[in-house]
Design a protein around this motif. Structure first.
Motif, PDB file in Angstrom:
ATOM      1  N   GLY A 152      -2.790  -5.279   3.984  1.00  0.00           N
ATOM      2  CA  GLY A 152      -1.725  -5.902   3.203  1.00  0.00           C
ATOM      3  C   GLY A 152      -2.236  -6.808   2.106  1.00  0.00           C
ATOM      4  O   GLY A 152      -3.057  -6.410   1.281  1.00  0.00           O
ATOM      5  N   ASP A 153      -1.782  -8.061   2.109  1.00  0.00           N
ATOM      6  CA  ASP A 153      -2.113  -8.959   1.005  1.00  0.00           C
ATOM      7  C   ASP A 153      -3.560  -9.448   1.043  1.00  0.00           C
ATOM      8  O   ASP A 153      -3.996 -10.163   0.135  1.00  0.00           O
ATOM      9  CB  ASP A 153      -1.144 -10.145   0.967  1.00  0.00           C
ATOM     10  CG  ASP A 153      -1.107 -10.938   2.257  1.00  0.00           C
ATOM     11  OD1 ASP A 153      -1.989 -10.738   3.128  1.00  0.00           O
ATOM     12  OD2 ASP A 153      -0.194 -11.767   2.414  1.00  0.00           O
ATOM     13  N   ARG A 154      -4.341  -9.065   2.056  1.00  0.00           N
ATOM     14  CA  ARG A 154      -5.775  -9.390   2.067  1.00  0.00           C
ATOM     15  C   ARG A 154      -6.592  -8.344   1.314  1.00  0.00           C
ATOM     16  O   ARG A 154      -7.801  -8.504   1.131  1.00  0.00           O
ATOM     17  CB  ARG A 154      -6.297  -9.513   3.505  1.00  0.00           C
ATOM     18  CG  ARG A 154      -5.629 -10.610   4.317  1.00  0.00           C
ATOM     19  CD  ARG A 154      -6.446 -10.994   5.545  1.00  0.00           C
ATOM     20  NE  ARG A 154      -6.814  -9.857   6.381  1.00  0.00           N
ATOM     21  CZ  ARG A 154      -5.993  -9.272   7.266  1.00  0.00           C
ATOM     22  NH1 ARG A 154      -4.746  -9.707   7.398  1.00  0.00           N
ATOM     23  NH2 ARG A 154      -6.410  -8.267   8.013  1.00  0.00           N
TER      24      ARG A 154
ATOM     25  N   ARG B 245      -6.708  -7.398  -1.852  1.00  0.00           N
ATOM     26  CA  ARG B 245      -7.279  -7.736  -3.161  1.00  0.00           C
ATOM     27  C   ARG B 245      -8.632  -8.421  -3.027  1.00  0.00           C
ATOM     28  O   ARG B 245      -9.585  -8.081  -3.751  1.00  0.00           O
ATOM     29  CB  ARG B 245      -6.322  -8.590  -3.979  1.00  0.00           C
ATOM     30  CG  ARG B 245      -6.948  -9.020  -5.302  1.00  0.00           C
ATOM     31  CD  ARG B 245      -5.977  -9.406  -6.360  1.00  0.00           C
ATOM     32  NE  ARG B 245      -6.672  -9.728  -7.605  1.00  0.00           N
ATOM     33  CZ  ARG B 245      -6.107  -9.717  -8.799  1.00  0.00           C
ATOM     34  NH1 ARG B 245      -4.836  -9.379  -8.925  1.00  0.00           N
ATOM     35  NH2 ARG B 245      -6.799 -10.025  -9.879  1.00  0.00           N
TER      36      ARG B 245
ATOM     37  N   SER C 119       5.330  -0.274   4.339  1.00  0.00           N
ATOM     38  CA  SER C 119       5.463  -1.439   3.461  1.00  0.00           C
ATOM     39  C   SER C 119       4.182  -2.274   3.419  1.00  0.00           C
ATOM     40  O   SER C 119       3.826  -2.819   2.360  1.00  0.00           O
ATOM     41  CB  SER C 119       6.644  -2.309   3.920  1.00  0.00           C
ATOM     42  OG  SER C 119       6.452  -2.763   5.247  1.00  0.00           O
ATOM     43  N   THR C 120       3.485  -2.400   4.545  1.00  0.00           N
ATOM     44  CA  THR C 120       2.236  -3.154   4.553  1.00  0.00           C
ATOM     45  C   THR C 120       1.177  -2.433   3.722  1.00  0.00           C
ATOM     46  O   THR C 120       0.441  -3.057   2.942  1.00  0.00           O
ATOM     47  CB  THR C 120       1.730  -3.354   5.990  1.00  0.00           C
ATOM     48  OG1 THR C 120       2.729  -4.033   6.747  1.00  0.00           O
ATOM     49  CG2 THR C 120       0.451  -4.168   6.003  1.00  0.00           C
TER      50      THR C 120
ATOM     51  N   ARG D 247       1.723  -0.502   1.228  1.00  0.00           N
ATOM     52  CA  ARG D 247       2.090  -0.637  -0.189  1.00  0.00           C
ATOM     53  C   ARG D 247       1.803  -2.036  -0.731  1.00  0.00           C
ATOM     54  O   ARG D 247       1.512  -2.194  -1.915  1.00  0.00           O
ATOM     55  CB  ARG D 247       3.546  -0.256  -0.392  1.00  0.00           C
ATOM     56  CG  ARG D 247       3.772   1.252  -0.220  1.00  0.00           C
ATOM     57  CD  ARG D 247       5.129   1.686  -0.704  1.00  0.00           C
ATOM     58  NE  ARG D 247       5.242   3.138  -0.732  1.00  0.00           N
ATOM     59  CZ  ARG D 247       6.184   3.808  -1.379  1.00  0.00           C
ATOM     60  NH1 ARG D 247       7.123   3.135  -2.047  1.00  0.00           N
ATOM     61  NH2 ARG D 247       6.216   5.116  -1.365  1.00  0.00           N
ATOM     62  N   THR D 248       1.849  -3.038   0.131  1.00  0.00           N
ATOM     63  CA  THR D 248       1.456  -4.380  -0.296  1.00  0.00           C
ATOM     64  C   THR D 248      -0.012  -4.383  -0.690  1.00  0.00           C
ATOM     65  O   THR D 248      -0.399  -4.965  -1.717  1.00  0.00           O
ATOM     66  CB  THR D 248       1.712  -5.392   0.824  1.00  0.00           C
ATOM     67  OG1 THR D 248       3.114  -5.456   1.103  1.00  0.00           O
ATOM     68  CG2 THR D 248       1.216  -6.784   0.435  1.00  0.00           C
ATOM     69  N   GLY D 249      -0.843  -3.728   0.117  1.00  0.00           N
ATOM     70  CA  GLY D 249      -2.253  -3.607  -0.229  1.00  0.00           C
ATOM     71  C   GLY D 249      -2.457  -2.745  -1.458  1.00  0.00           C
ATOM     72  O   GLY D 249      -3.286  -3.058  -2.329  1.00  0.00           O
TER      73      GLY D 249
ATOM     74  N   ALA E 109      -0.665  -2.404  -4.004  1.00  0.00           N
ATOM     75  CA  ALA E 109      -0.271  -3.096  -5.230  1.00  0.00           C
ATOM     76  C   ALA E 109      -1.439  -3.796  -5.910  1.00  0.00           C
ATOM     77  O   ALA E 109      -1.382  -4.075  -7.116  1.00  0.00           O
ATOM     78  CB  ALA E 109       0.836  -4.104  -4.919  1.00  0.00           C
ATOM     79  N   ALA E 110      -2.504  -4.067  -5.165  1.00  0.00           N
ATOM     80  CA  ALA E 110      -3.654  -4.764  -5.756  1.00  0.00           C
ATOM     81  C   ALA E 110      -4.494  -3.854  -6.641  1.00  0.00           C
ATOM     82  O   ALA E 110      -5.268  -4.338  -7.471  1.00  0.00           O
ATOM     83  CB  ALA E 110      -4.538  -5.339  -4.644  1.00  0.00           C
TER      84      ALA E 110
END
Length: 343
Positions: A120-122, A124, A166-167, A169-171, A173-174
């Protein structure tokens, strides 16, 4: 174990491949091979010396792009950072090639690595670490999601629909913010999922590996015409997404039950071209040469045909293409998508 059995258990039989050697077609045509691996696996070794031997077999391969394959991962540390070992390893091979000490070709001039986007957001921060470790050669990632409902088909992931998660896709997005591409390895029934991903992230370059991997075995073997029709429908829809390009290659040559020639002799380029032409020509017609690139998929493909024969087959398929189209198919598209310098 017989030669045939060893080949189809994953072993490369160089003596068998050497039974057929043919002149290289268009030896001056510049090639960027956008998809090969380096590994030690199941008794098979394909590292820098083996790659250089293939690159020196007669074709004008000016550069290559390494494709992730879970090679040389770190043995210790956080799980999500272990793939940095592969990036560090490939960077070393690339640096040796860039020295010019081993010839004019630049192996691993760019690389497609691996970061698990399910963090996910880690994601990037991990991607940035790969960029630094690679000395700027890190051009994108592949996260294979090939899955089929049949228990007769090998699944790369345990669950379907990861590209919709969704998780994930969060990743994902980077990638665009860092100028990185995404290589998608799916089976042909999943082409719609790739189209959805391309729509959701129109600024991210998505590369479809292996012409979408049409499944020609298991429950699909009984009606290969339907497989082609379904695959073509999926590819037709996917071609409408301008951020998607296609790698052309990595298809079966000799399918069981279709009267294929004896396996005592390796295939010539004409046989490879005949087997692959319907899929590759259709892809080029749909996407255009500027969104297609030929790929070796070595050493996987080496179980069935040599590097020399494989690239001759591509040249036979592209025989009627214009000079500009050939330039794109053999080098230009790969250079654009992965940022490989042409000079």
């Amino acid at each position: 174990m017989s030669q045939t059995a060893s080949r189809f258990a994953g072993q490369v039989d160089q003596a068998w491949l050497d039974r057929h050697i043919e002149p290289v077609l268009e030896p001056e045509l510049p090639i960027i091979d956008p998809h090969h691996h380096l590994w030690m696996r199941d008794g098979n070794v394909y590292l820098r010396p083996e790659l250089l031997a293939d690159l020196g077999s007669g074709h004008n391969v000016i550069a290559t792009v390494f494709e992730e394959c879970h090679s040389m991962y770190r043995a210790a540390g956080p799980e999500e950072a272990k793939s940095l070992g592969e990036t560090e390893f490939v960077t070393g091979v690339a640096a040796m090639g860039a020295s010019g000490a081993f010839g004019s070709s630049r192996p691993c001039a760019r690389m497609v690595g691996r970061v698990d986007l399910m963090v996910g957001d880690r994601a990037r921060a991990l991607l940035e670490r790969h960029l630094i470790a690679s000395g700027g050669r890190f051009a994108g990632i592949r996260q294979s999601t090939a899955w089929d409902a049949s228990d007769r088909i090998h699944n790369v992931v345990p669950v379907p629909g990861m590209l919709r998660d969704s998780t994930f896709r969060t990743g994902f997005a980077a990638l665009a913010a860092l100028g990185l591409a995404f290589d998608a390895w799916v089976y042909h029934p999943q082409l719609g999922e790739v189209a959805e991903l391309a729509d959701a992230f129109p600024k991210t370059s998505i590369v479809l590996d292996h012409v979408g991997t049409p499944i020609l075995g298991g429950p699909y073997a009984a009606d290969r015409r339907k497989v082609f029709a379904d695959w073509k429908a999926g590819m037709t829809a996917l071609a409408k997404r301008p951020n998607v390009t296609v790698k052309l290659g990595a298809l079966p040559i000799r399918l069981p039950g279709v009267g294929s020639p004896s396996r005592d002799t390796p295939p010539a380029s004409g046989e490879v071209a005949a087997a692959w032409r319907p899929w590759l020509e259709t892809s080029i017609e749909l996407f255009g040469a500027g969104r297609c690139m030929f790929e070796s998929n070595f050493p996987v493909q080496k179980r069935w045909s040599s590097y020399q024969v494989t690239w001759n087959a591509f040249k036979l398929i592209a025989v009627a293409a214009s000079a500009a189209e050939k330039a794109a198919l053999f080098a230009g598209t790969a250079a654009r998508v992965y940022g490989v310098p042409l000079t």
